[in-house]
Design a protein around this motif. Structure first.
Motif, short mmCIF file in Angstrom:
data_model
loop_
_atom_site.label_atom_id
_atom_site.label_comp_id
_atom_site.label_asym_id
_atom_site.label_seq_id
_atom_site.Cartn_x
_atom_site.Cartn_y
_atom_site.Cartn_z
N ARG A 1 0.80 -1.21 0.00
CA ARG A 1 0.00 0.00 0.00
C ARG A 1 0.84 1.27 0.00
O ARG A 1 0.37 2.33 -0.38
CB ARG A 1 -0.93 0.02 1.22
N GLY A 2 2.08 1.17 0.46
CA GLY A 2 2.98 2.31 0.43
C GLY A 2 2.71 3.31 1.53
O GLY A 2 2.26 2.97 2.62
N LEU A 3 2.97 4.58 1.25
CA LEU A 3 2.84 5.67 2.20
C LEU A 3 1.59 6.48 1.88
O LEU A 3 1.36 6.87 0.74
CB LEU A 3 4.09 6.56 2.12
N PHE A 4 0.76 6.73 2.90
CA PHE A 4 -0.50 7.45 2.65
C PHE A 4 -1.03 8.07 3.94
O PHE A 4 -0.63 7.69 5.05
CB PHE A 4 -1.55 6.51 2.06
N ILE A 5 -1.93 9.04 3.78
CA ILE A 5 -2.66 9.63 4.90
C ILE A 5 -3.99 8.90 5.02
O ILE A 5 -4.76 8.85 4.06
CB ILE A 5 -2.87 11.14 4.70
N ASP A 6 -4.25 8.36 6.19
CA ASP A 6 -5.42 7.50 6.40
C ASP A 6 -6.50 8.23 7.20
O ASP A 6 -6.25 9.23 7.87
CB ASP A 6 -4.99 6.24 7.14
N ASP A 7 -7.71 7.66 7.12
CA ASP A 7 -8.87 8.10 7.91
C ASP A 7 -9.32 9.52 7.60
O ASP A 7 -9.84 10.22 8.48
CB ASP A 7 -8.58 7.96 9.41
N ARG A 8 -9.18 9.93 6.35
CA ARG A 8 -9.69 11.25 5.98
C ARG A 8 -11.21 11.34 6.12
O ARG A 8 -11.75 12.40 6.45
CB ARG A 8 -9.29 11.58 4.53
N ASP A 9 -11.90 10.21 5.89
CA ASP A 9 -13.35 10.22 6.03
C ASP A 9 -13.77 10.45 7.47
O ASP A 9 -14.70 11.21 7.75
CB ASP A 9 -13.96 8.91 5.49
N GLU A 10 -13.07 9.80 8.41
CA GLU A 10 -13.36 10.00 9.83
C GLU A 10 -13.04 11.43 10.24
O GLU A 10 -13.78 12.05 11.02
CB GLU A 10 -12.54 9.02 10.67
N TRP A 11 -11.95 11.97 9.72
CA TRP A 11 -11.57 13.35 9.98
C TRP A 11 -12.65 14.31 9.51
O TRP A 11 -13.07 15.21 10.24
CB TRP A 11 -10.24 13.64 9.29
N ASP A 12 -13.14 14.12 8.29
CA ASP A 12 -14.18 15.00 7.75
C ASP A 12 -15.46 14.91 8.57
O ASP A 12 -16.15 15.91 8.79
CB ASP A 12 -14.47 14.63 6.30
N GLU A 13 -15.79 13.70 9.03
CA GLU A 13 -16.99 13.52 9.84
C GLU A 13 -16.85 14.17 11.21
O GLU A 13 -17.75 14.90 11.66
CB GLU A 13 -17.28 12.03 10.00
N HIS A 14 -15.74 13.93 11.86
CA HIS A 14 -15.58 14.39 13.24
C HIS A 14 -15.31 15.89 13.33
O HIS A 14 -15.69 16.52 14.34
CB HIS A 14 -14.44 13.62 13.91
N ARG A 15 -14.69 16.48 12.32
CA ARG A 15 -14.43 17.92 12.43
C ARG A 15 -15.74 18.71 12.40
O ARG A 15 -15.80 19.82 12.94
CB ARG A 15 -13.49 18.38 11.32
N VAL A 16 -16.78 18.11 11.82
CA VAL A 16 -18.11 18.73 11.85
C VAL A 16 -18.85 18.32 13.12
O VAL A 16 -19.38 19.17 13.84
CB VAL A 16 -18.92 18.33 10.59
N ALA A 17 -18.88 17.03 13.39
CA ALA A 17 -19.62 16.53 14.55
C ALA A 17 -19.09 17.08 15.86
O ALA A 17 -19.86 17.41 16.78
CB ALA A 17 -19.60 15.01 14.56
N TYR A 18 -17.76 17.18 15.98
CA TYR A 18 -17.15 17.65 17.22
C TYR A 18 -16.87 19.14 17.22
O TYR A 18 -16.49 19.70 18.25
CB TYR A 18 -15.83 16.91 17.48
N GLY A 19 -17.02 19.76 16.06
CA GLY A 19 -16.79 21.20 15.98
C GLY A 19 -15.33 21.60 16.17
O GLY A 19 -15.03 22.53 16.92
N TYR A 20 -14.43 20.91 15.47
CA TYR A 20 -13.03 21.28 15.57
C TYR A 20 -12.84 22.75 15.17
O TYR A 20 -13.39 23.19 14.14
CB TYR A 20 -12.16 20.43 14.64
N PRO A 21 -12.07 23.52 15.91
CA PRO A 21 -11.79 24.91 15.51
C PRO A 21 -11.12 24.97 14.14
O PRO A 21 -10.28 24.13 13.82
CB PRO A 21 -10.85 25.41 16.61
N LEU A 22 -11.50 25.94 13.33
CA LEU A 22 -11.00 26.01 11.97
C LEU A 22 -9.48 26.17 11.91
O LEU A 22 -8.82 25.60 11.03
CB LEU A 22 -11.68 27.15 11.22
N ASP A 23 -8.91 26.95 12.83
CA ASP A 23 -7.46 27.12 12.81
C ASP A 23 -6.75 25.82 13.15
O ASP A 23 -5.68 25.52 12.60
CB ASP A 23 -7.03 28.24 13.76
N LEU A 24 -7.36 25.01 14.02
CA LEU A 24 -6.79 23.71 14.35
C LEU A 24 -6.89 22.76 13.16
O LEU A 24 -5.95 21.99 12.88
CB LEU A 24 -7.50 23.12 15.56
#
Length: 212
Positions: free
Chosen positions: A126-149
């Motif tokens: 599989r090589g080198l990659f950034i994983d769990d972008r879907d979870e990140w997109d879901e949680h940054r909305v659900a948890y309200g991550y600050p935009l600067d963070l």
């Protein structure tokens, strides 16, 4: 190969002695429990603190538990915004970096907030990659991550991917391999008392996870 610093006493009173068992405790942004990893404190070098997990030690979170299928070591840098785990035994993943927030030492144990994004260097094709972008997109909305963070950690994940690809220390082989050798010297250390979550199941050998 660099030699790990074996620190028997240093200014940070919240660090345990090298060789001491501990638990790396993770939570999610909303305070919910996440992984608890049984580890050994190994010491510190210029990159930060290192903990190690012998083969067979526990990783547990609500609904899932598995035993490490080989030794691994985890770097906790002073920035507290990621934890890099490097696996020593042949397995699917060599490097697994948890992008994080506010990793700090409390009561001689590291604690931090898992921020979903992971940088993975796999050795199974599989090589080198950034994983769990879907979870990140879901949680940054659900948890309200600050935009600067959000901006900061997305940039951090990209930079970590670049540094791993370039094998820059400590994302090379020599640096973590020295700490894996140190971990092997603590083969007589007993793990800390287990923690339990309701309905924890066995993830089985080869489960992708971290030591931190």
């Amino acid at each position: 190969m660099p030699t790990p610093m074996h620190l028997s006493g240093h200014p940070d009173s919240d660090r345990p002695e090298p060789g001491a068992p501990l638990q790396f405790r993770w939570r999610k942004w909303d305070g919910g429990p996440h992984w608890v990893n049984d580890c050994i404190y190994l010491g510190r070098d210029r990159w930060g603190d290192w903990v190690g997990q012998p083969s067979g030690w526990r990783n547990v979170r609500p609904g899932l538990e598995f035993l490490a299928d080989g030794p691994n070591v985890t770097l906790i840098p002073p920035s507290g915004d990621y934890a890099m785990t490097v696996h020593g035994a042949p397995r699917r993943v060599r490097i697994y970096i948890d992008v994080a927030w506010d990793i700090r030492w409390e009561g001689h144990e590291p604690r931090g907030i898992d921020m979903d994004l992971d940088v993975v260097k796999a050795i199974d094709g599989r090589g080198l990659f950034i994983d769990d972008r879907d979870e990140w997109d879901e949680h940054r909305v659900a948890y309200g991550y600050p935009l600067d963070l959000v901006d900061r950690l997305e940039a951090l994940a990209v930079d970590l991917e670049r540094r791993v690809a370039a094998a820059e220390a400590p994302f090379d082989d020599a640096t973590p391999d020295a700490w894996l050798a140190r971990l092997a010297s603590y083969d007589a250390v007993a793990p800390p008392p287990p923690v339990s979550f309701a309905a924890a199941g066995d993830g089985g050998p080869g489960t992708d996870g971290t030591a931190a």
